[in-house]
Scaffold this motif. Structure first.
Motif, mmCIF file in Angstrom:
data_model
loop_
_atom_site.group_PDB
_atom_site.id
_atom_site.type_symbol
_atom_site.label_atom_id
_atom_site.label_comp_id
_atom_site.label_asym_id
_atom_site.label_seq_id
_atom_site.Cartn_x
_atom_site.Cartn_y
_atom_site.Cartn_z
ATOM 1 N N ARG A 534 11.794 -0.918 -10.276
ATOM 2 C CA ARG A 534 11.280 0.516 -9.870
ATOM 3 C C ARG A 534 12.443 1.789 -9.891
ATOM 4 N NH1 ARG A 534 11.233 3.599 -5.330
ATOM 5 N NH2 ARG A 534 9.295 4.760 -5.304
ATOM 6 N N GLN A 535 13.493 1.281 -9.379
ATOM 7 C CA GLN A 535 14.594 2.407 -9.404
ATOM 8 C C GLN A 535 14.912 2.707 -10.670
ATOM 9 O OE1 GLN A 535 15.508 4.199 -6.750
ATOM 10 N NE2 GLN A 535 16.714 5.291 -8.135
ATOM 11 N N THR A 536 14.991 1.717 -11.683
ATOM 12 C CA THR A 536 15.512 2.282 -13.026
ATOM 13 C C THR A 536 14.156 3.324 -13.519
ATOM 14 O OG1 THR A 536 16.379 0.298 -13.400
ATOM 15 C CG2 THR A 536 15.576 1.445 -15.512
ATOM 16 N N LEU A 537 13.086 2.955 -13.256
ATOM 17 C CA LEU A 537 11.734 3.766 -13.653
ATOM 18 C C LEU A 537 11.799 5.163 -13.119
ATOM 19 C CD1 LEU A 537 8.982 1.251 -13.464
ATOM 20 C CD2 LEU A 537 9.807 2.220 -15.612
ATOM 21 N N VAL A 538 12.277 5.197 -11.878
ATOM 22 C CA VAL A 538 12.267 6.227 -10.882
ATOM 23 C C VAL A 538 13.516 7.373 -11.530
ATOM 24 C CG1 VAL A 538 12.825 7.222 -8.902
ATOM 25 C CG2 VAL A 538 11.150 5.674 -8.782
ATOM 26 N N ALA A 539 14.468 6.609 -11.801
ATOM 27 C CA ALA A 539 15.806 7.435 -12.410
ATOM 28 C C ALA A 539 15.498 8.267 -13.698
ATOM 29 C CB ALA A 539 16.887 6.602 -12.223
ATOM 30 N N PHE A 540 14.734 7.068 -14.624
ATOM 31 C CA PHE A 540 14.327 7.688 -15.890
ATOM 32 C C PHE A 540 13.338 9.129 -15.723
ATOM 33 C CE2 PHE A 540 10.952 7.814 -19.146
ATOM 34 C CZ PHE A 540 11.845 7.949 -20.240
ATOM 35 N N MET A 541 12.358 8.911 -14.797
ATOM 36 C CA MET A 541 11.387 9.914 -14.529
ATOM 37 C C MET A 541 12.138 11.081 -13.912
ATOM 38 S SD MET A 541 8.266 10.259 -15.390
ATOM 39 C CE MET A 541 8.158 11.821 -15.906
ATOM 40 N N ALA A 542 12.957 10.882 -12.946
ATOM 41 C CA ALA A 542 13.499 12.028 -12.119
ATOM 42 C C ALA A 542 14.459 12.782 -13.038
ATOM 43 C CB ALA A 542 14.003 11.551 -10.890
ATOM 44 N N GLN A 543 15.378 12.127 -13.852
ATOM 45 C CA GLN A 543 16.536 12.705 -14.468
ATOM 46 C C GLN A 543 17.328 13.437 -13.449
ATOM 47 O OE1 GLN A 543 17.360 12.339 -17.831
ATOM 48 N NE2 GLN A 543 15.686 10.692 -17.595
ATOM 49 N N ASN A 544 17.923 14.424 -13.554
ATOM 50 C CA ASN A 544 18.668 15.330 -12.472
ATOM 51 C C ASN A 544 18.049 15.653 -11.223
ATOM 52 O OD1 ASN A 544 17.562 17.130 -14.495
ATOM 53 N ND2 ASN A 544 19.237 18.712 -13.900
ATOM 54 N N GLY A 545 16.544 15.490 -11.330
ATOM 55 C CA GLY A 545 15.995 16.103 -10.042
ATOM 56 C C GLY A 545 15.815 15.206 -8.875
ATOM 57 N N ASP A 546 15.393 15.471 -7.957
ATOM 58 C CA ASP A 546 15.389 14.852 -6.668
ATOM 59 C C ASP A 546 14.119 13.967 -6.778
ATOM 60 O OD1 ASP A 546 14.192 13.848 -3.954
ATOM 61 O OD2 ASP A 546 16.226 14.646 -3.222
ATOM 62 N N PRO A 547 14.059 12.582 -6.775
ATOM 63 C CA PRO A 547 12.862 11.880 -7.000
ATOM 64 C C PRO A 547 11.894 11.964 -5.935
ATOM 65 C CG PRO A 547 14.528 10.238 -6.212
ATOM 66 C CD PRO A 547 15.322 11.713 -6.567
ATOM 67 N N ALA A 548 12.080 12.071 -4.822
ATOM 68 C CA ALA A 548 11.102 12.445 -3.660
ATOM 69 C C ALA A 548 10.693 13.737 -3.523
ATOM 70 C CB ALA A 548 11.829 11.892 -2.329
ATOM 71 N N THR A 549 11.538 14.809 -3.937
ATOM 72 C CA THR A 549 10.800 16.144 -3.581
ATOM 73 C C THR A 549 10.572 16.947 -4.725
ATOM 74 O OG1 THR A 549 13.134 16.951 -3.386
ATOM 75 C CG2 THR A 549 11.995 16.125 -1.552
ATOM 76 N N TYR A 550 11.397 16.848 -5.727
ATOM 77 C CA TYR A 550 11.294 17.614 -7.075
ATOM 78 C C TYR A 550 10.072 17.397 -7.674
ATOM 79 C CZ TYR A 550 11.730 20.086 -11.395
ATOM 80 O OH TYR A 550 11.598 20.978 -12.463
#
Length: 588
Positions: A534-550
């Motif tokens: 899940r964290q790998t997917l989140v990091a891919f989707m967020a890139q340099n953004g905050d995954p919880a707020t951006y």
């Protein structure tokens, strides 16, 4: 078929077979045969076909999916949000829901599936309703161009995906394709292909939950099988053992019961029922071939030029009407038409080894590559007790699928490429219909071929393998991943094959990386994957953004200097594709 033979009858038969074949083979089992017979010779041991296959390592970190997901991934072509909700409404406990689901699916005639038939008709399928004689008249007799000759096969292959994705009779579709692998005929075979519609629609499909003995005879008489395994040309003047050998080796007893060139009178009895032999020999194959001489096709043969409609025919003049000895029993000479072959099928359908072989394959399909021997034994008892019942197979399935073994199974099977693609289309709610003669459909089929699992395209008579190990090669995985990724990215006439953006827009109000990943994992898998994945997917989707707020914008512009804004829509589709490639999705 006769009673057990007396000593004088056996001596006379031995002499007859010696005159016919010159020798009866070994007087005792070979070392390999002794190994196969070890279980049959010791009543306390398991039968030889119950020995476990090598265990293939499974992913150890997979979370256990919710019960509805586990059941639907094994009994259908993949759980969907709609099918999970429907399953959970079937009772107050998981076991009750399972029993009700199995009963509902086995009662397939009361499930309205007209929508999938309409879908096929609207997509331009034109041969699926043609009778056998129509298929012959339109696609064989005029010697048409290749694309006309083979259109019925191509339509049947592509309809397999349409039905797997859209049919409400999901368990029936799973079983139809199980029997396709069991009684394999390659759709692109030049002679079988033009009448392939008849093979599935009129031979396999009606008996998917029915009677194995009835299906055996319908298969033996089917035009496609008569050509594919050469029995159409099996005559007393020129015997052909191809069908007979596969009937014993693949369709009924299984290769584990093959004892080679051994004296059939020396084969020990089956450990479960001594009135049946523990295995079969080459003499059994030759005699079975003789029993099926004359089972042929009305194909304009030079001896019968006016008979040319593609239907089954029994030619008495081609039949070897002499006495036969096979599977421990004698067939009397000069029996009525078809009786030799039917006696063989009766003997096989009631054989305890056949019951074990078929039940082992069923359990392998629905549960594990290493079927539980105790469950194989109990299921085989149901199979054999009901061998003449019209709903024999339904009774066996009901027994297998309501056991604790099935209730507790998870991630013991790998999705084969066709199953993975069908499951992806279902869970993504794809409304696309593959067709014949459509550019995107042709490209899809071309890509499917590279996975090694195009429907009904296995060239050998044993059918596609059904074990994880057989599909664990890098080529198979890579081509499956490429096809799944292609599906998430591709449009047909400007309509996405997978409505990923539309679904996300309607279901996820705020596009943070966390919310996007969690929504699509729940949608595709029915649960969240391991924390690391899940964290790998989140990091891919967020890139340099905050995954919880951006909040990721619904745009698809280049922004190489700020990757959280870079090709957002493509990144979303790629994230969905990554979930489809995960171990969680590719296991069931």
């Amino acid at each position: 078929m006769t009673r057990s033979l007396s000593a004088s009858e056996q001596a006379a038969l031995r002499q007859h077979l010696l005159q016919r074949y010159g020798t009866l083979g070994r007087g005792a089992p070979s070392k390999a045969a002794r190994t196969k017979l070890a279980g049959a010779l010791d009543a306390a041991a398991a039968s030889p076909d119950l020995r476990a296959a090598p265990v293939v390592a499974l992913p150890k970190d997979l979370p256990k999916a919710p019960f509805a997901v586990r059941v639907l991934n094994n009994l259908s072509y993949g759980a969907t949000a709609q099918s999970i909700a429907a399953f959970n409404a079937l009772g107050s406990t998981g076991v009750l829901r399972l029993a009700n689901y199995v009963d509902w699916q086995l009662d397939w005639t009361n499930i309205d599936d007209s929508a999938v038939e309409t879908r096929l008709a609207n997509a331009g399928y034109t041969t699926l309703g043609k009778s056998l004689t129509q298929l012959w008249a339109d696609h064989v007799k005029p010697n048409p161009a290749y694309e006309i000759r083979m259109r019925p096969a191509w339509e049947m292959q592509r309809a397999a995906l349409v039905r797997a994705v859209h049919s409400k009779r999901q368990l029936r579709e799973v079983m139809v394709n199980f029997w396709h692998d069991h009684f394999n005929v390659m759709a692109s075979d030049y002679d079988a292909g033009p009448v392939y519609v008849h093979y599935q629609r009129d031979v396999l499909r009606p008996q998917a939950f029915g009677n194995f003995r009835a299906m055996l005879e319908q298969v033996a008489k089917s035009t496609s099988m008569l050509y594919f395994l050469d029995n159409a040309s099996n005559t007393r003047a020129g015997p052909n053992e191809n069908f007979a050998r596969e009937l014993l080796e693949l369709h009924t007893l299984g290769a584990e019961h093959y004892l080679g060139f051994m004296d059939p009178f020396q084969v020990p009895p089956d450990a479960e029922d001594p009135s049946y032999p523990a295995g079969y020999t080459d003499i059994d194959v030759y005699e079975t071939a003789s029993a099926f001489t004359g089972w042929s096709v009305k194909n304009g043969h030079w001896e019968y030029p006016t008979e040319n409609d593609g239907s089954f025919v029994y030619r008495q003049a081609w039949h070897d009407a002499g006495p036969k000895f096979l599977l421990g029993r004698m067939l009397y000479p000069e029996q009525p038409a078809l009786k030799d072959g039917r006696d063989v099928l009766d003997r096989l359908a009631s054989h305890p080894g056949v019951a074990r072989f078929i039940c082992k394959k069923l359990i392998r399909r629905f549960m594990s590559d290493t079927p539980d021997p105790a469950l194989v034994t109990s299921a085989a008892q149901v199979f054999r007790q009901n061998w003449q019942a019209p709903d024999q197979i339904a009774k066996v399935l009901r027994h297998i699928l309501n056991t604790d073994t099935f209730v507790n199974v998870w991630a013991a099977k790998a999705r084969r490429p066709f199953e993975a693609v069908a499951a992806a289309m279902r869970t993504l709610d794809s409304d696309w219909t593959i067709a014949v003669g459509n550019q995107k459909s042709d490209e899809f089929s071309w890509r499917m071929g590279f996975t090694g699992h195009a429907p009904y395209e296995w060239p050998a008579p044993n059918g596609y393998p059904d074990t994880r190990e057989a599909w664990s090669g890098s080529g198979s995985y890579a081509m499956t991943w490429k096809l799944l990724n292609w599906f998430t990215e591709t449009n047909d006439n400007n309509v996405p094959l997978a409505p990923i953006l539309a679904t996300t827009r309607s279901k996820v109000p705020s596009w943070t990386a966390n919310k996007l990943v969690d929504f699509w994992c729940q949608r595709i898998l029915g649960y969240l994957p391991t924390a690391a994945r899940r964290q790998t997917l989140v990091a891919f989707m967020a890139q340099n953004g905050d995954p919880a707020t951006y909040v990721i914008t619904d745009t698809n512009a280049w922004a190489g200097n700020d990757l959280k804004r870079h090709y957002n829509q493509e990144r979303l589709r790629s994230m969905v594709s990554l979930i489809l490639m995960s171990p969680e999705f590719l296991c069931r």
